[in-house]
Motif scaffolding. Sequence first.
Motif, PDB file in Angstrom:
ATOM      1  N   LEU A   1       6.957  12.719  -4.078  1.00  0.00           N
ATOM      2  CA  LEU A   1       7.462  12.794  -5.406  1.00  0.00           C
ATOM      3  C   LEU A   1       7.536  14.309  -5.896  1.00  0.00           C
ATOM      4  O   LEU A   1       6.720  15.091  -5.717  1.00  0.00           O
ATOM      5  N   LYS A   2       8.610  14.584  -7.020  1.00  0.00           N
ATOM      6  CA  LYS A   2       8.464  15.732  -7.284  1.00  0.00           C
ATOM      7  C   LYS A   2       7.732  16.146  -8.446  1.00  0.00           C
ATOM      8  O   LYS A   2       7.140  17.346  -8.586  1.00  0.00           O
ATOM      9  N   SER A   3       7.127  15.097  -9.103  1.00  0.00           N
ATOM     10  CA  SER A   3       6.477  15.204 -10.320  1.00  0.00           C
ATOM     11  C   SER A   3       4.940  15.832  -9.902  1.00  0.00           C
ATOM     12  O   SER A   3       4.445  15.241  -8.877  1.00  0.00           O
ATOM     13  N   PRO A   4       4.434  16.586 -10.923  1.00  0.00           N
ATOM     14  CA  PRO A   4       2.914  16.850 -10.456  1.00  0.00           C
ATOM     15  C   PRO A   4       2.135  15.281 -10.961  1.00  0.00           C
ATOM     16  O   PRO A   4       2.384  14.720 -11.848  1.00  0.00           O
ATOM     17  N   PRO A   5       0.854  15.688 -10.466  1.00  0.00           N
ATOM     18  CA  PRO A   5      -0.096  14.499 -10.705  1.00  0.00           C
ATOM     19  C   PRO A   5      -0.897  14.834 -12.090  1.00  0.00           C
ATOM     20  O   PRO A   5      -2.087  14.615 -12.166  1.00  0.00           O
ATOM     21  N   VAL A   6       0.017  15.121 -13.005  1.00  0.00           N
ATOM     22  CA  VAL A   6      -0.759  15.461 -14.588  1.00  0.00           C
ATOM     23  C   VAL A   6      -0.195  14.505 -15.593  1.00  0.00           C
ATOM     24  O   VAL A   6       1.114  14.128 -15.543  1.00  0.00           O
ATOM     25  N   ASP A   7      -0.867  14.104 -16.306  1.00  0.00           N
ATOM     26  CA  ASP A   7      -0.500  13.089 -17.552  1.00  0.00           C
ATOM     27  C   ASP A   7       0.154  11.933 -17.008  1.00  0.00           C
ATOM     28  O   ASP A   7       1.097  11.361 -17.743  1.00  0.00           O
ATOM     29  N   ARG A  57       0.755  -1.405  -0.183  1.00  0.00           N
ATOM     30  CA  ARG A  57       0.019   0.092  -0.130  1.00  0.00           C
ATOM     31  C   ARG A  57       0.911   1.322   0.056  1.00  0.00           C
ATOM     32  O   ARG A  57       1.801   1.461   0.697  1.00  0.00           O
ATOM     33  N   VAL A  58       0.673   2.177  -0.803  1.00  0.00           N
ATOM     34  CA  VAL A  58       1.364   3.102  -1.093  1.00  0.00           C
ATOM     35  C   VAL A  58       0.705   4.601  -1.010  1.00  0.00           C
ATOM     36  O   VAL A  58      -0.409   4.614  -1.703  1.00  0.00           O
ATOM     37  N   LYS A  59       1.152   5.381  -0.273  1.00  0.00           N
ATOM     38  CA  LYS A  59       0.568   6.994  -0.251  1.00  0.00           C
ATOM     39  C   LYS A  59       1.495   7.775  -0.916  1.00  0.00           C
ATOM     40  O   LYS A  59       2.657   7.972  -0.530  1.00  0.00           O
ATOM     41  N   ILE A  66       1.061  -0.727 -10.915  1.00  0.00           N
ATOM     42  CA  ILE A  66       0.059  -0.130 -10.038  1.00  0.00           C
ATOM     43  C   ILE A  66      -1.128  -0.876 -10.150  1.00  0.00           C
ATOM     44  O   ILE A  66      -1.810  -0.696 -11.283  1.00  0.00           O
ATOM     45  N   LYS A  67      -1.652  -1.750  -9.373  1.00  0.00           N
ATOM     46  CA  LYS A  67      -2.752  -2.438  -9.514  1.00  0.00           C
ATOM     47  C   LYS A  67      -4.183  -1.555  -9.123  1.00  0.00           C
ATOM     48  O   LYS A  67      -5.193  -2.036  -9.742  1.00  0.00           O
ATOM     49  N   SER A  68      -4.316  -0.982  -8.293  1.00  0.00           N
ATOM     50  CA  SER A  68      -5.470   0.075  -8.223  1.00  0.00           C
ATOM     51  C   SER A  68      -5.058   1.502  -7.615  1.00  0.00           C
ATOM     52  O   SER A  68      -3.764   1.965  -6.866  1.00  0.00           O
ATOM     53  N   GLY A  69      -5.865   2.486  -7.869  1.00  0.00           N
ATOM     54  CA  GLY A  69      -5.467   3.726  -7.629  1.00  0.00           C
ATOM     55  C   GLY A  69      -5.031   4.570  -8.608  1.00  0.00           C
ATOM     56  O   GLY A  69      -4.061   5.513  -8.041  1.00  0.00           O
ATOM     57  N   LEU A  70      -4.984   4.267  -9.691  1.00  0.00           N
ATOM     58  CA  LEU A  70      -4.207   4.969 -10.772  1.00  0.00           C
ATOM     59  C   LEU A  70      -4.307   6.585 -10.771  1.00  0.00           C
ATOM     60  O   LEU A  70      -3.245   7.221 -11.008  1.00  0.00           O
ATOM     61  N   SER A  71      -5.543   7.108 -10.280  1.00  0.00           N
ATOM     62  CA  SER A  71      -5.650   8.562 -10.148  1.00  0.00           C
ATOM     63  C   SER A  71      -5.984   9.000  -8.681  1.00  0.00           C
ATOM     64  O   SER A  71      -6.623  10.004  -8.527  1.00  0.00           O
ATOM     65  N   ALA A  72      -5.707   8.220  -7.980  1.00  0.00           N
ATOM     66  CA  ALA A  72      -5.686   8.310  -6.144  1.00  0.00           C
ATOM     67  C   ALA A  72      -4.366   8.390  -5.699  1.00  0.00           C
ATOM     68  O   ALA A  72      -3.542   8.185  -6.033  1.00  0.00           O
TER      69      ALA A  72
END
Length: 73
Positions: free
Chosen positions: A28-34, A4-6, A58-64
């Motif tokens: 992470l330094k990257s923004p959650p875009v694209d 489990r990763v936050k 990533i099994k679940s939570g691609l956009s979470a």
Amino acid sequence: MQIRVKVKPNSKAPKIIEEEDGSLTVHLKSPPVDGKANEELIKTLAEKYNVPKSDVTIKSGLSARQKLVEIDM
């Protein structure tokens, strides 16, 4: 192995914090875009566990922020 990763995107410095319950908090330094944050997460976890990036999924939570990640060891 499943973890489990936050994820905390847009952090000043990338780092991994292991929580008491066995989960990880990854800054992470990257923004959650694209999908940029997801790409950086896969790269970071592959380096931590010394596996190729193709073995990290990533099994679940691609956009979470809460994700379930599988690592083939």
